[in-house]
Design an enzyme around this catalytic site. Structure first.
Site, PDB file in Angstrom:
ATOM      1  N   HIS A  69       6.738   9.606   0.541  1.00  0.00           N
ATOM      2  CA  HIS A  69       5.516  10.348   0.869  1.00  0.00           C
ATOM      3  C   HIS A  69       5.463  11.723   0.195  1.00  0.00           C
ATOM      4  O   HIS A  69       4.544  12.496   0.454  1.00  0.00           O
ATOM      5  CB  HIS A  69       5.333  10.511   2.392  1.00  0.00           C
ATOM      6  CG  HIS A  69       5.098   9.211   3.115  1.00  0.00           C
ATOM      7  ND1 HIS A  69       4.318   9.111   4.259  1.00  0.00           N
ATOM      8  CD2 HIS A  69       5.519   7.951   2.858  1.00  0.00           C
ATOM      9  CE1 HIS A  69       4.297   7.858   4.684  1.00  0.00           C
ATOM     10  NE2 HIS A  69       5.024   7.132   3.846  1.00  0.00           N
ATOM     11  N   GLU A  91      -0.112  -0.737   5.875  1.00  0.00           N
ATOM     12  CA  GLU A  91       0.978  -0.231   6.695  1.00  0.00           C
ATOM     13  C   GLU A  91       0.849   1.267   6.849  1.00  0.00           C
ATOM     14  O   GLU A  91       1.119   1.819   7.901  1.00  0.00           O
ATOM     15  CB  GLU A  91       2.331  -0.585   6.062  1.00  0.00           C
ATOM     16  CG  GLU A  91       3.502  -0.516   7.042  1.00  0.00           C
ATOM     17  CD  GLU A  91       4.120   0.864   7.161  1.00  0.00           C
ATOM     18  OE1 GLU A  91       4.855   1.111   8.121  1.00  0.00           O
ATOM     19  OE2 GLU A  91       3.873   1.724   6.298  1.00  0.00           O
ATOM     20  N   ASP A 147       0.848  -1.191   0.000  1.00  0.00           N
ATOM     21  CA  ASP A 147       0.000   0.000   0.000  1.00  0.00           C
ATOM     22  C   ASP A 147       0.886   1.244   0.000  1.00  0.00           C
ATOM     23  O   ASP A 147       2.052   1.200   0.412  1.00  0.00           O
ATOM     24  CB  ASP A 147      -0.978   0.008   1.182  1.00  0.00           C
ATOM     25  CG  ASP A 147      -0.286  -0.012   2.542  1.00  0.00           C
ATOM     26  OD1 ASP A 147       0.720  -0.725   2.682  1.00  0.00           O
ATOM     27  OD2 ASP A 147      -0.757   0.698   3.459  1.00  0.00           O
TER      28      ASP A 147
HETATM   29 ZN   LIG Z   1       6.785   2.111   4.215  1.00  0.00          ZN
END
Ligand SMILES: [Zn+2]
Length: 390
Positions: free
Chosen positions: A359, A142, A76
């Site tokens: 991210h 996660e 994910d």
């Molecule tokens: Zn990670």
């Protein structure tokens, strides 16, 4: 040199699966296909919990003997944010100037691709069978609340009698360049709220009230004044950080009746969770003559842990050095990861790609890093299953 399986091609296939938590996005189905074709027994396991999204996970194993090396990870990814802000579309997996762009390139579809490529290459070189067992534990939960992911998948596997000897989690561990850092543990994390109760009243008549702001300032000062420890052999000093101070008073003429302050503690192996709570409460009590206070602790599933350096860590560090020329730092820094769950079942270390872009918009990885990380995992497999065993 990419061996029999190309990690860049696998990473591109995985990135094109839009598996933003909790969506499977085709990523686990893709892994199932690749691993089954190589002779793995593959289980797709879906977990549910009231109030949470159902999440798909995968467990795959080849071989029945020992030693058993487990590769863990997650497919994910966090949402892309503003897709228009990306230089290349977040799920297109475009390669430009030797760099692969896409959500999950660093965290952590890239590392999963390297593990798969290394394992396929290892099996091809050894007649399709490992000398012990190799498994993949891959969760789809996660980056979310992580209740239907690794925790339950590990329980599920243990209930089936699965037992690994060592685990490598592929989180992006390197601050700058591939080979910088192995994580051999993580600090614990504990959240609490300090609450001071006073007596509400008119601000012009303080003698008729009891202002909790005075009390909370004194207690916060006391809790921040003294270090929790000076660190330990493998850990930085523990740290308490206040994250919010709240009275919620919208008026200018009322002394509030209650004040609250939230805090987080990142703690090392000098403490247990309960011992730490007791220490904080002792320090508050010592500073709190005539202050009415209490601490509400939030439940935590992030205990401190350390995988002691030994033959396995040395084997991994040596493989990294052979491929990159770098001597990896053995670190316990950073936030928590699913290693905090895996460690309850066996020794786990973390090593993956570089983490500067995780991210972020334009998450990316040099394709040369994918090739090098595959070579590292490949070398680990060779050494791990060679005699003498770690
Ligand atoms: Zn990670």
């Amino acid at each position: 040199m990419t061996g029999t399986a190309d990690p860049v091609a696998i990473a591109r296939d995985l990135i094109r699966c839009p598996s933003v938590t909790p969506a499977e996005g085709g990523a686990l189905a893709y892994l199932e296909g690749r691993l089954k074709a190589a002779g793995f027994t593959v289980h797709r396991v879906t977990f549910s919990e009231p109030g949470a999204d159902d999440v798909e996970n995968l467990y795959a194993r080849i071989g029945t003997g020992t030693p058993h090396l487990m590769f863990a990870g997650h497919t994910d990814v966090v949402p892309p944010g503003d897709a228009a802000a990306w230089t290349h579309p977040p799920f297109a997996a475009e390669v430009a100037d030797g760099t692969l762009f896409g959500r999950g390139a660093a965290d952590m579809k890239g590392a999963i691709a390297c593990k798969v490529a290394a394992v396929l290459d290892y099996l091809a070189a050894h007649g399709g069978k490992p000398k012990g067992s190799i498994s993949f534990l891959v969760t789809g939960d996660e980056e979310g609340i992580a209740v239907n992911g690794s925790v339950k998948l590990l329980q599920w596997a243990a209930a089936r009698g699965e037992k690994f000897d060592h685990c490598i989690l592929g989180e992006p561990t390197n601050p700058n360049a591939l080979g910088d850092m192995i994580k051999i543990g993580r600090r614990g994390s504990l959240n609490g709220s300090l609450i001071v109760t006073g007596t509400q009243g008119h601000v012009a008549y303080p003698a008729l009230a009891d202002n909790p702001v005075r009390g909370i300032v004194a207690l916060m000062g006391a809790l921040m004044a003294e270090p929790l420890d000076a660190g330990s052999e493998h850990f930085d000093p523990s740290n308490l950080e206040f994250t919010s101070v709240d009275v919620g008073n919208k008026t200018v003429n009322i002394i509030p009746g209650e004040a609250r302050a939230r805090f987080n503690i990142r703690y090392n192996d000098r403490h247990t969770r309960d011992g730490l709570k007791a220490l904080i409460e002792r320090r508050a009590a010592a500073a709190a003559s005539r202050i009415r206070w209490r601490i509400e602790w939030e439940p935590s599933n992030a205990d401190v842990f350390l995988t002691q350096p030994g033959p396995f860590v040395a084997l991994v560090a040596d493989a990294i050095k052979q491929v990159t020329g770098r001597e990896p730092e053995l670190s316990t820094t950073g936030g928590t990861s699913d290693a905090r769950f895996i460690k309850d079942y066996g020794p786990v270390i973390e090593f993956g790609l570089a983490n500067q872009t995780m991210h972020k918009v334009d998450e990316r990885v040099p394709t040369a890093d994918l090739v090098a990380l595959t070579a590292i995992y490949r070398r680990i497999l060779d050494r791990y299953f060679a005699q003498p065993r770690p």
